[in-house]
Design a protein around this motif. Sequence first.
Motif, PDB file in Angstrom:
ATOM      1  N   GLU A 121       1.413   9.503   5.578  1.00 42.33           N
ATOM      2  CA  GLU A 121       2.101  10.007   4.394  1.00 42.33           C
ATOM      3  C   GLU A 121       1.642   9.253   3.147  1.00 42.33           C
ATOM      4  N   LYS A 122       1.858   9.867   1.971  1.00 37.79           N
ATOM      5  CA  LYS A 122       1.423   9.271   0.707  1.00 37.79           C
ATOM      6  C   LYS A 122       2.043   7.892   0.497  1.00 37.79           C
ATOM      7  N   GLN A 123       3.322   7.752   0.882  1.00 37.56           N
ATOM      8  CA  GLN A 123       4.000   6.463   0.719  1.00 37.56           C
ATOM      9  C   GLN A 123       3.303   5.367   1.513  1.00 37.56           C
ATOM     10  N   LYS A 124       2.885   5.719   2.734  1.00 40.18           N
ATOM     11  CA  LYS A 124       2.231   4.735   3.589  1.00 40.18           C
ATOM     12  C   LYS A 124       0.824   4.413   3.083  1.00 40.18           C
ATOM     13  N   ILE A 125       0.132   5.407   2.515  1.00 36.79           N
ATOM     14  CA  ILE A 125      -1.192   5.159   1.918  1.00 36.79           C
ATOM     15  C   ILE A 125      -1.060   4.153   0.780  1.00 36.79           C
ATOM     16  N   LEU A 126      -0.004   4.337  -0.047  1.00 38.68           N
ATOM     17  CA  LEU A 126       0.260   3.402  -1.141  1.00 38.68           C
ATOM     18  C   LEU A 126       0.544   2.006  -0.585  1.00 38.68           C
ATOM     19  N   GLY A 127       1.319   1.956   0.510  1.00 39.03           N
ATOM     20  CA  GLY A 127       1.641   0.679   1.137  1.00 39.03           C
ATOM     21  C   GLY A 127       0.408  -0.024   1.668  1.00 39.03           C
ATOM     22  N   ILE A 128      -0.509   0.753   2.279  1.00 35.32           N
ATOM     23  CA  ILE A 128      -1.771   0.192   2.789  1.00 35.32           C
ATOM     24  C   ILE A 128      -2.566  -0.427   1.634  1.00 35.32           C
ATOM     25  N   ILE A 130      -1.495  -1.449  -1.360  1.00 37.46           N
ATOM     26  CA  ILE A 130      -0.820  -2.627  -1.923  1.00 37.46           C
ATOM     27  C   ILE A 130      -0.951  -3.829  -0.983  1.00 37.46           C
ATOM     28  N   GLY A 131      -0.763  -3.594   0.315  1.00 38.49           N
ATOM     29  CA  GLY A 131      -0.856  -4.684   1.284  1.00 38.49           C
ATOM     30  C   GLY A 131      -2.245  -5.296   1.332  1.00 38.49           C
ATOM     31  N   THR A 279       2.136 -13.215  -1.130  1.00 37.63           N
ATOM     32  CA  THR A 279       3.134 -12.964  -0.090  1.00 37.63           C
ATOM     33  C   THR A 279       4.051 -11.812  -0.483  1.00 37.63           C
ATOM     34  N   ILE A 280       4.508 -11.817  -1.721  1.00 32.26           N
ATOM     35  CA  ILE A 280       5.390 -10.754  -2.217  1.00 32.26           C
ATOM     36  C   ILE A 280       4.674  -9.402  -2.171  1.00 32.26           C
ATOM     37  N   VAL A 281       3.406  -9.379  -2.623  1.00 34.02           N
ATOM     38  CA  VAL A 281       2.625  -8.137  -2.638  1.00 34.02           C
ATOM     39  C   VAL A 281       2.413  -7.604  -1.224  1.00 34.02           C
TER      40      VAL A 281
END
Length: 299
Positions: A121-128, A130-131, A279-281
Motif C-alpha cells: 500500500e502507498k502508506q507502507k511505501i512511504l514508510g519504507i 522514510i525508514g 532513531t526517530i526517523v
Amino acid sequence: MDKRIVALIAVSIAALIYGVNYTIAKEVMPLHIKPFAFIFLRVAGATLFFWVAGLFIKQQKIAKEDYKKIVVAAFFGTALNMLAFFKGLSLTTPISASVIMVTSPIMVLIFSSIFIKKPIEKQKILGIFIGLVGAILLITYGSSTNGTATNSNLGNFLVFVNAASYGLYLVLAKNLIAKYHPILFVKWLYLFGLIFVIPFSYNELTEVVWQEIPTKMYWNIGFVVLFTTCITYLFNLYGLSKLKPTTVSVFIYLQPVIATTYALFVGSDSLNLIKISATIVIFFGVYLVTKEVKIRNKP
C-alpha cells in the motif's frame, strides 16, 4: 498462570537478552576474539544444541527438494546474517547497531513484494522510504567518538546488510517453517550455516590466544552462544505458539531501548543528535510499514 501471560514473559525475556547482547558481544570483539571466529563459536554451539534437542522430538523426513531451500535459507539466515552482524558490531557501537536492526520489518515487506508478489500500500511505501532514509542517515553520519567504534560507517552498513539478509531469510523460510517441526528445521539450518561459516572463520580461529582471554570474556561468549542463539529461539518459538506473529514481532522494538539503556549504564556507548534523529526517523518509517491499513467499503 495464564499461558498468554507466560508467552508474553517469554518473548519479553528474549527481547531483553537480544538488547543486552549488543554490549556483551561488543566487549569480546575484536579485542579478544575477532568477529568471524566468534560466529563460528556461536553457530557451532547452536548446531550442537539443536541436534541434541532433535533427539527428543518426533522424527520427520525432509523432502529432497527442500534441502536446497534450507541451504539457501541457511546462507541468508545464518551465514551472511551473522557474519555481517558481528563484523558490523565490532566496528560500530551497540546503540547504532540496535537501531539499524529495527529496519528488518521494512526489508521483510520489500522482499515479500519481490518474491511472493505481495502488494504494498502507498502508506507502507512511504514508510519504507522514510525508514531507509533514517538508516542511510545513521550509516553515513552516525559516526561515534566512542573508542569502541573503529569504523562506524562500515559497521552500520554491515548491520544493515544483516537486517536485509535476515528479512530475506524470513520470506524464504516461511513455508519451510510451516511444513516441518521448528527444531528439525533449525538443526539443519545451523548445520548448513556452519559449513558456510567455516571458510570465513578458520583463519581468525587460529589467531585466538585462548589462555590470554579473561574469565569474564568466557562468560560473555557462553551468554551469546547459549542465551542469544539458543534460548531466545526457544522462548520466541513458545511465544509464537501462544500469540499472534504480529504481537511477537512488536517486541523487536524493545531491543534499541534495552540496548541503549544497558550500553549507557555500563558506559560502552554514548548518544548524539544524529543517533537520536535517525532513531526517530527509522521508528516512524517502521510504524507506517507495520500499521494496518483500513480498507473502506465502497457504498
